[in-house]
Design a protein around this motif. Sequence first.
Motif, PDB file in Angstrom:
ATOM      1  N   GLY A  56       1.085  -1.549  -0.401  1.00 28.64           N
ATOM      2  CA  GLY A  56      -0.161   0.662  -0.080  1.00 28.64           C
ATOM      3  C   GLY A  56       0.886   1.675   0.412  1.00 28.64           C
ATOM      4  O   GLY A  56       0.296   2.470  -1.326  1.00 28.64           O
ATOM      5  N   LEU A  57       1.357   0.863   0.847  1.00 29.38           N
ATOM      6  CA  LEU A  57       2.666   1.930   1.353  1.00 29.38           C
ATOM      7  C   LEU A  57       3.283   3.340  -0.278  1.00 29.38           C
ATOM      8  O   LEU A  57       3.465   3.782  -1.225  1.00 29.38           O
ATOM      9  CB  LEU A  57       3.728   2.549   2.223  1.00 29.38           C
ATOM     10  CG  LEU A  57       2.906   2.659   3.260  1.00 29.38           C
ATOM     11  CD1 LEU A  57       4.265   2.108   4.694  1.00 29.38           C
ATOM     12  CD2 LEU A  57       3.008   3.789   3.393  1.00 29.38           C
ATOM     13  N   ALA A  60       0.940   4.139  -3.400  1.00 26.62           N
ATOM     14  CA  ALA A  60       0.377   5.508  -2.804  1.00 26.62           C
ATOM     15  C   ALA A  60       2.285   6.285  -3.030  1.00 26.62           C
ATOM     16  O   ALA A  60       1.516   7.275  -3.488  1.00 26.62           O
ATOM     17  CB  ALA A  60       0.238   5.585  -1.329  1.00 26.62           C
ATOM     18  N   LEU A 221      -4.729   3.911   3.738  1.00 31.32           N
ATOM     19  CA  LEU A 221      -3.591   3.242   3.275  1.00 31.32           C
ATOM     20  C   LEU A 221      -4.178   2.385   4.469  1.00 31.32           C
ATOM     21  O   LEU A 221      -4.212   1.978   5.494  1.00 31.32           O
ATOM     22  CB  LEU A 221      -2.348   3.931   3.526  1.00 31.32           C
ATOM     23  CG  LEU A 221      -2.336   4.677   3.066  1.00 31.32           C
ATOM     24  CD1 LEU A 221      -0.729   5.439   3.475  1.00 31.32           C
ATOM     25  CD2 LEU A 221      -1.811   3.582   1.591  1.00 31.32           C
TER      26      LEU A 221
END
Length: 246
Positions: A56-57, A60, A221
Amino acid sequence: MDAALLLLADSRLPAGGHAHSGGLETAAATGVVHDLATLAAFLRGRLATTGLVMAGLAAAACAYAHECAGSEGDGPPGDAVPVRPGARARTAAWAGWVRLDAEADARTPAPAQRRASRAQGRALLRVARGLWPGSVLDLLTGAAGGPHQPIVLGAAVAAAGGAPVRAAQIAAYGSVTGPASAAVRLLGLDPLGVHRVLAGLTAHVDHVAAEAAESVRVGDLPAVSAPALDVFAELHDRADLRLFES
């Protein structure tokens, strides 16, 4: 996947990933992982927790890097910040990276894991800047202690022309391949058997990456946790003898 992105997924990339076991060394020392079946369970758990968060990080960060490159300094994913020229644009862009880095910090509760993530981030940033020079990667050098590894990974994927889902795939893939490689060295497991375990996880890796790529806004997130991995990280940090950095 483009060939340039395969470089980032390759364990031979000289970014220090081979020196980190992702908690496997302590799991092996305590007997939690001792054969292929327990390795498979460990990897499934890591993928569903740490792997999802890292993916997710990374997704992003990749999305935000594309925004920065395309608009000279929008705010973090999902936020509306006016475009500003010159130094003000860099300040606006930097604020977004600071926020993403803080989100990574909040999802990495064990101090030992934070140090390991930033060490890997520094190493990956050095490599990525050599492969794909650009202002976005240069900006990340200003992070105190170095940026977290998934943040750099996402920015590097963007610099190589990749999409957020590719960054998520590489992060999710790396969350299991690193510990799997460590298991071969620490436990003497059959490499063919270990790769059968990894082959059985490929659909899960794709699922985690797809889920992560749907949540590139900072407020969305993933924030799942793995307390056992946090404990393993701290125990490993205090160990007198160890083969891996983390």
